[in-house]
Enzyme design. Sequence first.
Site, short mmCIF file in Angstrom:
data_model
loop_
_atom_site.label_atom_id
_atom_site.label_comp_id
_atom_site.label_asym_id
_atom_site.label_seq_id
_atom_site.Cartn_x
_atom_site.Cartn_y
_atom_site.Cartn_z
NE ARG A 89 42.39 -13.08 3.84
CZ ARG A 89 41.92 -11.81 3.83
NH1 ARG A 89 41.19 -11.39 2.82
NH2 ARG A 89 42.19 -11.00 4.83
CD GLU A 109 45.77 -12.65 -2.51
OE1 GLU A 109 46.24 -11.70 -1.85
OE2 GLU A 109 44.56 -12.90 -2.56
CG HIS A 161 43.49 -9.11 -1.70
ND1 HIS A 161 43.93 -10.20 -0.98
CD2 HIS A 161 42.45 -8.60 -0.97
CE1 HIS A 161 43.21 -10.33 0.12
NE2 HIS A 161 42.30 -9.37 0.15
C1 DGY Z 1 40.50 -7.78 4.48
O1 DGY Z 1 40.53 -6.76 5.17
O2 DGY Z 1 40.49 -8.90 4.99
C2 DGY Z 1 40.42 -7.61 3.01
O3 DGY Z 1 40.77 -8.78 2.36
C3 DGY Z 1 41.20 -6.44 2.55
O4 DGY Z 1 40.84 -6.12 1.23
#
Ligand code: DGY
Length: 328
Positions: free
Chosen positions: A242, A271, A289
């Site tokens: 993240r 984002e 992402h």
């Molecule tokens: C998640 O599932 O947490 C991922 O970031 C998706 O790509």
Amino acid sequence: MSDSKHNILVTEPIPEEVLSYLKGFGNVTVGEAGEYQHVDQLIADIPKFDALLCMLSNPVNEQVLKAGSKLKVVANFAVGYNNIDVEAAQKLSIKVANTPDVLTEACGDFAMGLLLATTRHFYAAEKYLRDGKFNGWEPMGFLGPELRGRTLGIVGMGRIGQAFARRAKAFGMEIIYHNRSSIEPELEKELEASYFDDLEAMVQKADVLSLNCPLTPQTHHLVDERLLNLMPKHAVLINISRGPVVDEAALAKALHNRTIYAAGLDVFEEEPKVHPELLSAPNCTMLPHIASATFETREAIGMLAAKAIVQVLQGESEQNIPNLVSVS
Ligand code: DGY
């Protein structure tokens, strides 16, 4: 909307197979791309729904949950669920689900690809070619470090961290890791991985530092100016976890000043905004992402989230819904 069936809000278009499955159990409303990125839209619409299938880009905060007077379940179309206030949901007896396991291999593949793209300058080289600058093979063009014999330091040795470690090992990398606790000895042996209790000590040994931990208050800005300064000058940072795990302003500064060699990022602090100083850093490979973006995985993510919704709406007991999350 008919009253005889449950009303389910899916905030973005998702694979058709998942929507067909959900339509067998309720009235399904599908939002438009980006429609529910703002909390106000969620607050306005949520009172009509019994279930919410949301994206990681939807802020499901306490206000949203409180506005959901009929809401019984929120299922995130993702394994990371930092966008949902799980504690508030628990207080309101709203179940929360995520999608573990089904995206592990896609994310492991992607992390390896992002590392290669970053160290071997895929995007800069491709741009060079598309710009018509490729005038013949160049012995000194686009050189980058080899991975073989280098050390990969993984922060967060969960499922995705392990999947990346397996691939990196096949590329001849040494694996070290930092986690809340060490993994099972057999797994450590299989991965030939060494545990570091001390993150700062590990960072100094890692040629590549990969972030595979969840975003929590403890991991927010885990990679800050101080930690970046501890990384070797030739080090590469990979982040597919993240964005807020990294202090982007500090990272941009480190990239521009060549405090570290390069970064490969799939996630960003705010984002879809990307820090302008990252955009201007030539040694930063950035993608929107997409770590879990395979046809197979996105369908599997959707089905796992949808099944949790159906199970909760049908009154299934919690023990039989393995992907429910909670705070203790
Ligand atoms: C998640 O599932 O947490 C991922 O970031 C998706 O790509």
